[in-house]
Write a protein that holds these residues in place. Sequence first.
Motif, PDB file in Angstrom:
ATOM      1  N   ILE A  65       3.877   1.998   2.478  1.00 16.66           N
ATOM      2  CA  ILE A  65       4.474   3.109   2.286  1.00 16.66           C
ATOM      3  C   ILE A  65       3.774   4.447   2.598  1.00 16.66           C
ATOM      4  O   ILE A  65       2.906   4.858   1.742  1.00 16.66           O
ATOM      5  CB  ILE A  65       5.225   3.158   0.927  1.00 16.66           C
ATOM      6  CG1 ILE A  65       6.231   1.930   0.656  1.00 16.66           C
ATOM      7  CG2 ILE A  65       5.989   4.492   0.340  1.00 16.66           C
ATOM      8  CD1 ILE A  65       6.512   1.863  -0.876  1.00 16.66           C
ATOM      9  N   THR A  66       4.192   5.186   3.497  1.00 19.67           N
ATOM     10  CA  THR A  66       3.203   6.411   3.897  1.00 19.67           C
ATOM     11  C   THR A  66       4.283   7.415   3.802  1.00 19.67           C
ATOM     12  O   THR A  66       5.517   7.431   3.539  1.00 19.67           O
ATOM     13  CB  THR A  66       3.070   6.411   5.543  1.00 19.67           C
ATOM     14  OG1 THR A  66       4.206   6.370   6.342  1.00 19.67           O
ATOM     15  CG2 THR A  66       1.902   5.236   5.741  1.00 19.67           C
ATOM     16  N   TYR A  67       4.062   8.633   3.531  1.00 20.30           N
ATOM     17  CA  TYR A  67       4.573   9.926   3.280  1.00 20.30           C
ATOM     18  C   TYR A  67       5.640   9.945   4.461  1.00 20.30           C
ATOM     19  O   TYR A  67       6.738  10.175   4.387  1.00 20.30           O
ATOM     20  CB  TYR A  67       3.702  11.117   3.192  1.00 20.30           C
ATOM     21  CG  TYR A  67       4.211  12.389   3.179  1.00 20.30           C
ATOM     22  CD1 TYR A  67       5.247  12.827   1.960  1.00 20.30           C
ATOM     23  CD2 TYR A  67       4.593  13.391   4.202  1.00 20.30           C
ATOM     24  CE1 TYR A  67       5.797  13.941   1.455  1.00 20.30           C
ATOM     25  CE2 TYR A  67       5.278  14.504   4.114  1.00 20.30           C
ATOM     26  CZ  TYR A  67       5.888  14.824   2.834  1.00 20.30           C
ATOM     27  OH  TYR A  67       6.633  15.993   2.690  1.00 20.30           O
ATOM     28  N   ALA A  68       5.031  10.121   5.766  1.00 23.93           N
ATOM     29  CA  ALA A  68       6.052   9.937   6.868  1.00 23.93           C
ATOM     30  C   ALA A  68       7.162   8.837   7.031  1.00 23.93           C
ATOM     31  O   ALA A  68       8.199   9.447   7.173  1.00 23.93           O
ATOM     32  CB  ALA A  68       5.143   9.964   8.200  1.00 23.93           C
ATOM     33  N   SER A  69       6.766   7.766   6.583  1.00 24.23           N
ATOM     34  CA  SER A  69       7.933   6.790   6.754  1.00 24.23           C
ATOM     35  C   SER A  69       8.977   6.998   5.584  1.00 24.23           C
ATOM     36  O   SER A  69       9.926   6.789   5.578  1.00 24.23           O
ATOM     37  CB  SER A  69       7.231   5.193   6.593  1.00 24.23           C
ATOM     38  OG  SER A  69       6.707   5.087   5.199  1.00 24.23           O
ATOM     39  N   THR A  70       8.474   7.501   4.504  1.00 23.81           N
ATOM     40  CA  THR A  70       9.362   8.009   3.395  1.00 23.81           C
ATOM     41  C   THR A  70      10.215   8.977   3.711  1.00 23.81           C
ATOM     42  O   THR A  70      11.464   8.873   3.541  1.00 23.81           O
ATOM     43  CB  THR A  70       8.737   8.062   2.063  1.00 23.81           C
ATOM     44  OG1 THR A  70       7.600   7.102   1.938  1.00 23.81           O
ATOM     45  CG2 THR A  70       9.457   8.270   0.837  1.00 23.81           C
ATOM     46  N   ILE A  71       9.623  10.111   4.146  1.00 20.27           N
ATOM     47  CA  ILE A  71      10.795  11.238   4.356  1.00 20.27           C
ATOM     48  C   ILE A  71      11.623  10.981   5.500  1.00 20.27           C
ATOM     49  O   ILE A  71      12.715  11.208   5.352  1.00 20.27           O
ATOM     50  CB  ILE A  71      10.073  12.532   4.651  1.00 20.27           C
ATOM     51  CG1 ILE A  71       9.167  12.359   5.702  1.00 20.27           C
ATOM     52  CG2 ILE A  71       9.182  13.041   3.384  1.00 20.27           C
ATOM     53  CD1 ILE A  71       8.518  13.597   6.366  1.00 20.27           C
ATOM     54  N   ASP A  72      11.132  10.104   6.500  1.00 17.54           N
ATOM     55  CA  ASP A  72      12.032   9.545   7.366  1.00 17.54           C
ATOM     56  C   ASP A  72      13.081   8.603   6.915  1.00 17.54           C
ATOM     57  O   ASP A  72      14.447   9.152   7.143  1.00 17.54           O
ATOM     58  CB  ASP A  72      11.134   8.742   8.655  1.00 17.54           C
ATOM     59  CG  ASP A  72      11.661   8.638   9.863  1.00 17.54           C
ATOM     60  OD1 ASP A  72      12.345   9.784  10.350  1.00 17.54           O
ATOM     61  OD2 ASP A  72      11.522   7.908  10.333  1.00 17.54           O
ATOM     62  N   THR A  97       0.795  -0.976  -0.001  1.00 19.71           N
ATOM     63  CA  THR A  97       0.056  -0.035   0.124  1.00 19.71           C
ATOM     64  C   THR A  97       0.884   1.033   0.124  1.00 19.71           C
ATOM     65  O   THR A  97       1.880   1.219   0.685  1.00 19.71           O
ATOM     66  CB  THR A  97      -0.728   0.065   1.169  1.00 19.71           C
ATOM     67  OG1 THR A  97      -0.047  -0.131   2.282  1.00 19.71           O
ATOM     68  CG2 THR A  97      -2.055  -0.981   1.270  1.00 19.71           C
ATOM     69  N   VAL A  98       0.318   2.130  -0.739  1.00 16.35           N
ATOM     70  CA  VAL A  98       1.187   3.527  -0.787  1.00 16.35           C
ATOM     71  C   VAL A  98       0.554   4.790  -0.810  1.00 16.35           C
ATOM     72  O   VAL A  98      -0.696   4.815  -1.144  1.00 16.35           O
ATOM     73  CB  VAL A  98       1.998   3.654  -2.141  1.00 16.35           C
ATOM     74  CG1 VAL A  98       3.013   2.563  -2.356  1.00 16.35           C
ATOM     75  CG2 VAL A  98       1.136   3.406  -3.350  1.00 16.35           C
ATOM     76  N   GLU A  99       1.057   5.852  -0.167  1.00 13.74           N
ATOM     77  CA  GLU A  99       0.414   7.171  -0.448  1.00 13.74           C
ATOM     78  C   GLU A  99       1.180   7.728  -1.643  1.00 13.74           C
ATOM     79  O   GLU A  99       2.249   7.781  -1.667  1.00 13.74           O
ATOM     80  CB  GLU A  99       0.755   7.840   0.968  1.00 13.74           C
ATOM     81  CG  GLU A  99      -0.062   7.377   2.280  1.00 13.74           C
ATOM     82  CD  GLU A  99       0.246   8.073   3.330  1.00 13.74           C
ATOM     83  OE1 GLU A  99      -0.038   7.746   4.496  1.00 13.74           O
ATOM     84  OE2 GLU A  99       1.133   9.157   3.147  1.00 13.74           O
ATOM     85  N   GLN A 100       0.081   8.356  -2.317  1.00 13.31           N
ATOM     86  CA  GLN A 100       0.740   9.134  -3.656  1.00 13.31           C
ATOM     87  C   GLN A 100       1.833  10.214  -3.251  1.00 13.31           C
ATOM     88  O   GLN A 100       2.726  10.292  -3.812  1.00 13.31           O
ATOM     89  CB  GLN A 100      -0.234   9.667  -4.254  1.00 13.31           C
ATOM     90  CG  GLN A 100      -1.209   8.926  -4.993  1.00 13.31           C
ATOM     91  CD  GLN A 100      -0.582   7.956  -6.153  1.00 13.31           C
ATOM     92  OE1 GLN A 100      -0.185   8.665  -7.025  1.00 13.31           O
ATOM     93  NE2 GLN A 100      -0.614   6.715  -6.026  1.00 13.31           N
ATOM     94  N   SER A 101       1.647  10.931  -2.333  1.00  8.74           N
ATOM     95  CA  SER A 101       2.589  11.926  -1.765  1.00  8.74           C
ATOM     96  C   SER A 101       4.044  11.370  -1.481  1.00  8.74           C
ATOM     97  O   SER A 101       5.140  11.783  -1.648  1.00  8.74           O
ATOM     98  CB  SER A 101       2.157  12.575  -0.524  1.00  8.74           C
ATOM     99  OG  SER A 101       1.619  11.837   0.330  1.00  8.74           O
TER     100      SER A 101
END
Length: 601
Positions: free
Chosen positions: A234-241, A199-203
Motif C-alpha cells: 500500500i503506497t500513497y500513490a496507489s491509495t489516492i489513485d 507493507t504500508v506507507e504511513q501517508s
Amino acid sequence: MDNYLVSARKYRPSTFKSVVGQKALTATLKNSIATDRLAHAYLFCGSRGVGKTSCARIFAKTINCEHRTPDGDACNQCASCRDFNEGRSLNIVELDAASNNSVDDIRALVDQVLVPPTSGRYRVFIVDEVHMLSTAAFNAFLKTLEEPPGYVVFVLATTEKHKIIPTILSRCQIYDFNRITIQDMIDHLSYVAQQEGITVEQSALNVIAQKADGAMRDALSIFDQVAASSMGNITYASTIDNLNVLDSAYYNRLLEAFLSQNVPDALLIYKEIRDKGFDSHFFITGLGSYFRDLMVAGNTSTLCLLEASDEAKNAMAAIASRCTPQFIYKAMDLCNDADFNYRTASNKQFLIELTLIKLCQLLSPSPNSGDGEGQLKKIEPVAQSSTATPAYQAPTAAPAATTPPTVQATAPTPTPAPTPTYSPASRPVMSAPAPQAPRPTAQPTTVRRSASPTATISIRGKIAADTADSPSATATRVELRNTPYSDNALDMTWETYIQSHPKSHILINTMRMARPQRIGEHLYLVKVENPGQQALMEQALPDIMDHIHRSLGNDYIKINIAINEGDAAPHTWNEREVLNHIIETTPYFKTFCEDLGLKLS
Ligand SMILES: [Zn+2]
C-alpha cells in the motif's frame, strides 16, 4: 468486498484492551465490572463504526467470564468466553431496532427477559439503534427497563442520542463514544498490516483514515479495498489513485503559486487536476478545506482541530507558518464563494479560474492598504483594464511582453466550449493597449462574466470566529458525503438522469426498465436483461453515480449491475409497458404518436 468482511471481522476487538480509541470509556466500564457495581441499563451513544456494539458484546462476555484477567478483561478461555466467541452463548440477545421496532418485537424481547440464565451470571440484552423504536414500543419497554430481574443488563446503542426520550435517558447510565482519531486509526491499521504481512506507507494510512471519517469499521474496509488492488503493497500513490483522492501535493503547489502570485502556474495546475478527471466543484471545496486546515494548523492552540496524523499535522503547521492569518481567511472566503456560486455559474471552469486568479492576487500590494474593500477594488479591474497588469506581472519580474504568451499557453485547454471565448478575449485585455484583433465581439461577454462573480466577493468580519467549528469548514478534502436519503429520492435522481439525457435512447430505455433495488445499506442492484445492456450500463455508470452522489450528497451509494438470470418470477409486462416499449423501439410509431399528440394516460 469479500476481504472487507474478513478484516472487519478478523480484527473485531475481543477484549476491552483491544478496543481502538475509547480508552477512558473502557477503563470506566472495566472498573465498574471489577468493583461489581453494574447498572441494569446502559446507553452507548456515538456515530457509526466507533465500537458501540463491539463494546456491548465485550461487556456481556466480560461480566460472564469465569476467571477475568487481573486487569479486568475477559479470559477468552473459560467455557462462557468460548461460547461468546463462537456465537452460541444464550446470555447475549441482540435486537436491531432499526428493523424490529414494533410493539410486538419489544414484547417478544420482554418475554425473553423473564428467562433466567442457564449458566453464567448475567443475560445481556443489546438493543441497537434504539432511537428507531416506535413510541408505542418505547412505552412497552419502559417498565421492564426500569425494573428488570437481577440477572438482566440492558445495553442500548444509538447513533442519535437526541432522539432518545428523557424517560429512557434517565433510566440508563450513559456512555458517549468518541469519534476515532486519525492517529488511533493509523496505529490500528499499521498493526493489521503487520499481522497480514502487508507493507504500508504511513501517508497512505493517513489518507485511508481520513476517508473513513471517524469510523474504524470503514477504515478497515477501505484498507482491504486498497490492499486488494495494490497487491499487498500500500503506497500513497496507489491509495489516492484507488480512492479517487486528490493528491494533497496539488494543493501545496497551488499555495506556492498563490504566495508567489503566479497566475499562469495556478491555472496550469488546475488544468492538470481536471485532466486527471477530478471534478471542479470537488476541487474547489477541497481547496477550501485545505485552507481551513492551514488556518487551524497555523496556531498551536487550534492544531488539535486538524484531523490528521501527527506527522501530517507538523507538516501542515510548517506550511501554515508561511501564511498570514489574513491571507488564509480571505482565501477561505474566496473558495467559499466559488463553492456557493458553483451550481448557478453558467461557465464553471471560468468561475474556478477567476477564483484562482483572485487567490494569486491576495498578496499583491494593494493601493488601499489592504483592507477588504481595497482588495475588492484591486481585483475587479483584472479583465477590464490595464491597471491590474502590474500586480499580475510583478512576481515574474519579466518584461511586459512575456505575459500574453504565458496566458495564452494556459488557454488552449482541451475543455470544449468555454475556453475559446476566454482565451482570445483575455489576451488583448491583459496587454490592454494591444489591438483587439482575434474576435472583438467576444470581449464584452467575457468582461460581463468576470464582473459579476467579482461583485459577489464579500469578506465577512466574523469568518475567523465561525470557521473553526462550522461543519462545512471541518469537511476535509477526502471526506465522504453522507447525507441521509430515501429509496424514493434515489429513484428520482435516476429519473432526472434519464430526463437530462433525452438523446441516449438505448441507455435511457435500459434505465427505465431497470430501476435500482436496494440490497444493502447503501448498495443497490440494477438488473438488466442481457450483456449488451450490461456493458452499456457499466460504461455509463461512473457518470450516473456522479449524478446520484452529487444530487443526494451521499458518496456511499453504490450500484451494481447484474444480468437478470430469471431466478425470480419473470416480469410480466402490463399493457402500458408493452405499449411504451413499442413506442420507444419503433421510431415511425413514435413519430406517429407525436404527430397526433397521443399520450399514454
Ligand atoms: Zn472467560
